[in-house]
Design a protein around this motif. Structure first.
Motif, PDB file in Angstrom:
ATOM      1  N   ARG A 109     -37.490 -87.618  27.366  1.00 17.31           N
ATOM      2  CA  ARG A 109     -36.142 -87.331  26.770  1.00 17.31           C
ATOM      3  C   ARG A 109     -36.117 -87.437  25.254  1.00 17.31           C
ATOM      4  NH1 ARG A 109     -31.918 -85.840  30.685  1.00 17.31           N
ATOM      5  NH2 ARG A 109     -30.857 -87.649  30.036  1.00 17.31           N
ATOM      6  N   ALA A 110     -36.458 -88.509  24.603  1.00 17.37           N
ATOM      7  CA  ALA A 110     -36.444 -88.804  23.369  1.00 17.37           C
ATOM      8  C   ALA A 110     -37.126 -87.515  22.699  1.00 17.37           C
ATOM      9  CB  ALA A 110     -37.300 -89.940  23.005  1.00 17.37           C
ATOM     10  N   LYS A 111     -37.849 -86.678  23.098  1.00 14.71           N
ATOM     11  CA  LYS A 111     -38.769 -85.653  22.508  1.00 14.71           C
ATOM     12  C   LYS A 111     -37.880 -84.048  23.062  1.00 14.71           C
ATOM     13  CE  LYS A 111     -42.655 -88.308  21.663  1.00 14.71           C
ATOM     14  NZ  LYS A 111     -43.966 -89.007  22.112  1.00 14.71           N
ATOM     15  N   GLY A 112     -36.876 -84.321  23.524  1.00 14.83           N
ATOM     16  CA  GLY A 112     -36.181 -82.945  23.672  1.00 14.83           C
ATOM     17  C   GLY A 112     -36.882 -82.520  25.363  1.00 14.83           C
ATOM     18  N   GLY A 113     -37.455 -83.399  26.072  1.00 14.28           N
ATOM     19  CA  GLY A 113     -37.956 -82.946  27.220  1.00 14.28           C
ATOM     20  C   GLY A 113     -39.230 -82.197  27.146  1.00 14.28           C
ATOM     21  N   THR A 114     -40.159 -82.540  26.224  1.00 11.19           N
ATOM     22  CA  THR A 114     -41.300 -82.193  26.030  1.00 11.19           C
ATOM     23  C   THR A 114     -42.222 -83.230  25.902  1.00 11.19           C
ATOM     24  OG1 THR A 114     -42.615 -80.328  25.092  1.00 11.19           O
ATOM     25  CG2 THR A 114     -41.329 -81.610  23.549  1.00 11.19           C
ATOM     26  N   SER A 115     -43.661 -82.758  25.982  1.00 12.17           N
ATOM     27  CA  SER A 115     -44.704 -83.631  25.634  1.00 12.17           C
ATOM     28  C   SER A 115     -45.830 -82.849  24.877  1.00 12.17           C
ATOM     29  CB  SER A 115     -45.313 -84.204  27.004  1.00 12.17           C
ATOM     30  OG  SER A 115     -46.216 -83.388  27.550  1.00 12.17           O
ATOM     31  N   PHE A 116     -46.670 -83.623  24.275  1.00  9.27           N
ATOM     32  CA  PHE A 116     -47.984 -82.935  23.481  1.00  9.27           C
ATOM     33  C   PHE A 116     -48.330 -81.931  24.390  1.00  9.27           C
ATOM     34  CE2 PHE A 116     -52.336 -82.529  22.359  1.00  9.27           C
ATOM     35  CZ  PHE A 116     -52.316 -82.057  21.033  1.00  9.27           C
ATOM     36  N   VAL A 117     -48.794 -82.014  25.764  1.00 10.04           N
ATOM     37  CA  VAL A 117     -49.497 -81.098  26.387  1.00 10.04           C
ATOM     38  C   VAL A 117     -48.412 -79.755  26.895  1.00 10.04           C
ATOM     39  CG1 VAL A 117     -50.493 -80.637  28.947  1.00 10.04           C
ATOM     40  CG2 VAL A 117     -50.759 -82.977  27.681  1.00 10.04           C
ATOM     41  N   ALA A 118     -47.236 -80.048  26.901  1.00 12.57           N
ATOM     42  CA  ALA A 118     -46.444 -78.868  27.383  1.00 12.57           C
ATOM     43  C   ALA A 118     -46.278 -78.169  25.941  1.00 12.57           C
ATOM     44  CB  ALA A 118     -45.130 -79.405  27.686  1.00 12.57           C
ATOM     45  N   ALA A 123     -49.318 -95.388  25.740  1.00 11.80           N
ATOM     46  CA  ALA A 123     -49.583 -94.609  24.370  1.00 11.80           C
ATOM     47  C   ALA A 123     -49.512 -93.191  24.877  1.00 11.80           C
ATOM     48  CB  ALA A 123     -51.015 -94.932  23.817  1.00 11.80           C
ATOM     49  N   SER A 124     -48.982 -92.206  24.011  1.00 13.02           N
ATOM     50  CA  SER A 124     -48.891 -90.863  23.868  1.00 13.02           C
ATOM     51  C   SER A 124     -48.741 -90.330  25.415  1.00 13.02           C
ATOM     52  CB  SER A 124     -50.348 -90.280  23.486  1.00 13.02           C
ATOM     53  OG  SER A 124     -50.899 -90.889  22.437  1.00 13.02           O
ATOM     54  N   LEU A 125     -47.676 -90.840  25.919  1.00 10.70           N
ATOM     55  CA  LEU A 125     -47.289 -90.624  27.247  1.00 10.70           C
ATOM     56  C   LEU A 125     -47.143 -89.058  27.482  1.00 10.70           C
ATOM     57  CD1 LEU A 125     -46.512 -92.668  29.523  1.00 10.70           C
ATOM     58  CD2 LEU A 125     -44.152 -92.460  28.513  1.00 10.70           C
ATOM     59  N   PHE A 126     -47.639 -88.676  28.658  1.00 15.01           N
ATOM     60  CA  PHE A 126     -47.357 -87.251  29.015  1.00 15.01           C
ATOM     61  C   PHE A 126     -47.074 -87.225  30.303  1.00 15.01           C
ATOM     62  CE2 PHE A 126     -51.406 -85.603  30.777  1.00 15.01           C
ATOM     63  CZ  PHE A 126     -52.125 -86.742  30.407  1.00 15.01           C
ATOM     64  N   ASP A 127     -46.267 -86.184  30.656  1.00 13.68           N
ATOM     65  CA  ASP A 127     -45.861 -85.782  32.197  1.00 13.68           C
ATOM     66  C   ASP A 127     -45.184 -84.474  32.147  1.00 13.68           C
ATOM     67  OD1 ASP A 127     -46.048 -85.688  34.784  1.00 13.68           O
ATOM     68  OD2 ASP A 127     -44.242 -87.413  35.154  1.00 13.68           O
ATOM     69  N   ILE A 128     -45.034 -83.922  33.530  1.00 13.92           N
ATOM     70  CA  ILE A 128     -44.257 -82.497  33.427  1.00 13.92           C
ATOM     71  C   ILE A 128     -42.750 -83.168  33.430  1.00 13.92           C
ATOM     72  CG2 ILE A 128     -43.364 -81.108  35.117  1.00 13.92           C
ATOM     73  CD1 ILE A 128     -46.269 -81.146  36.418  1.00 13.92           C
ATOM     74  N   GLY A 129     -42.011 -82.123  32.512  1.00 14.58           N
ATOM     75  CA  GLY A 129     -40.564 -82.842  32.258  1.00 14.58           C
ATOM     76  C   GLY A 129     -40.633 -83.453  30.821  1.00 14.58           C
ATOM     77  N   GLY A 130     -41.637 -84.091  30.363  1.00 14.13           N
ATOM     78  CA  GLY A 130     -41.657 -84.582  29.037  1.00 14.13           C
ATOM     79  C   GLY A 130     -40.800 -85.912  28.912  1.00 14.13           C
TER      80      GLY A 130
END
Ligand SMILES: NC(=O)c1ccc[n+]([C@@H]2O[C@H](COP(=O)([O-])OP(=O)(O)OC[C@H]3O[C@@H](n4cnc5c(N)ncnc54)[C@H](OP(=O)(O)O)[C@@H]3O)[C@@H](O)[C@H]2O)c1
Length: 286
Positions: free
Chosen positions: A155-164, A146-153
């Motif tokens: 791909r489906a979200k354009g290479g980002t994540s909530f944290v970034a 759930a609510s996956l996050f990591d550096i690089g984010g």
């Protein structure tokens, strides 16, 4: 162990490839250019070499509610095609799924035994994928994150994540209004991947919830990011009802219980806030 990771350029896929290497497993990473999951011939061609486990970490990139057919094709049919291939090889299929399979009406954490009741097209496509994998003859493990996050984010979200996104907006001095009435347990991709490896080592099958320990609202998560990063931000809570209309319905509450992890004797991933700290340390070292 010989592992194939499909969707290997994605957020979970990259972490899974790294976790397999950390475990000294032989890993074959396959990006989208190498395999199309919804195409049986493509899967058969890409997965020619013998393997023991295939991890399907793909997801359709588009907004599912705008193209339900494509969402079902990749997230549901694709999940089954990969599972069928694993069955034909006597291998194990790991399918990555989501908390969006739940309705979000619960008031206590969802156990793996709760029947999915998705409210969005994305959730329906993923729940259908789960059902098709479960109905296959493949030896399988469904890992819900759930609510996956990591550096690089993602791909489906354009290479980002909530944290970034939070960090970038705060650094740009933008005011941030973040929902405080949607509660979840985030999954830090490196922790989720390492836990998946631990589950495979234990021979776990069926469904397993793999989120970091604890829960938070998105607002609380943003506040923790800024506290841990030591940066000031113009952050205030908002409500789901303030979000623009038209987006996919989000589960209000999607905390996932770790019954399967407990049953298999696999420790829950560290608390989500510690995972954010690790993310920030790794980001600072880049
Ligand atoms: N991101 C989240 O917040 C989140 C939350 C809960 C659950 N999940 C689940 O976690 C899993 C991984 O998500 P993620 O964020 O890591 O995704 P991601 O970063 O968007 O990566 C998806 C991967 O799948 C590939 N792919 C997409 N369509 C494909 C297709 N038709 N055939 C073959 N490969 C294809 C992508 O390649 P290209 O980019 O080259 O197309 C990419 O390598 C998914 O099952 C998702 O449902 C994600």
């Amino acid at each position: 162990m010989r592992v194939v990771v499909v969707g290997a350029t994605g957020q979970f896929g990259r972490a899974m490839v790294a976790a397999c290497r950390e475990a000294s497993w032989q890993v074959l990473p396959l990006g989208h250019e190498a395999v199309e999951v919804a195409d049986r011939a493509s899967v058969a061609g890409a997965l020619e070499a013998p393997y023991d486990v295939v991890v399907n970490a793909t997801v359709w990139h588009g907004p599912a509610q705008e193209d339900p057919v494509m969402a079902l094709r990749v997230n549901a049919l694709g999940a089954r095609v990969v599972a069928d291939h694993a069955a034909s090889r006597g291998a194990t299929c790991v399918t990555v799924s989501t908390d969006y399979v739940f309705d979000g009406d619960a008031t206590c954490p969802y156990d793996e035994t709760v029947t999915p009741a998705p409210r969005s097209v994305y959730g329906i496509s993923k729940a259908t994928g789960e059902a098709l994998v479960r109905a296959s003859t493949a030896d399988h493990l469904i890992v819900r994150v759930a609510s996956l996050f990591d550096i690089g984010g993602s791909r489906a979200k354009g290479g980002t994540s909530f944290v970034a996104t939070m960090l970038a907006n705060a650094r740009a001095g933008k005011p941030l209004r973040v929902v405080n009435d949607q509660v979840h347990s985030p999954s830090y991709a490196p922790d989720a991947a390492a836990t998946t490896v631990a589950l495979l080592r234990r021979g776990a099958r069926g469904i397993a919830h793999v989120t970091n320990a604890g829960w938070c609202s998105w607002f609380e998560m943003a506040a923790a990011v800024f506290e841990e990063a030591g940066i000031g931000a113009d952050l205030a809570p908002s409500s789901l009802k303030d979000l623009p209309a038209g987006g996919p319905p989000r589960p209000r509450y999607s905390v996932l219980a770790h019954g399967a992890l407990r049953r298999h004797g696999v420790p829950s991933p560290r608390p989500w806030r510690e995972a954010i700290r690790d993310y920030l340390t790794r980001e600072a070292q880049r």
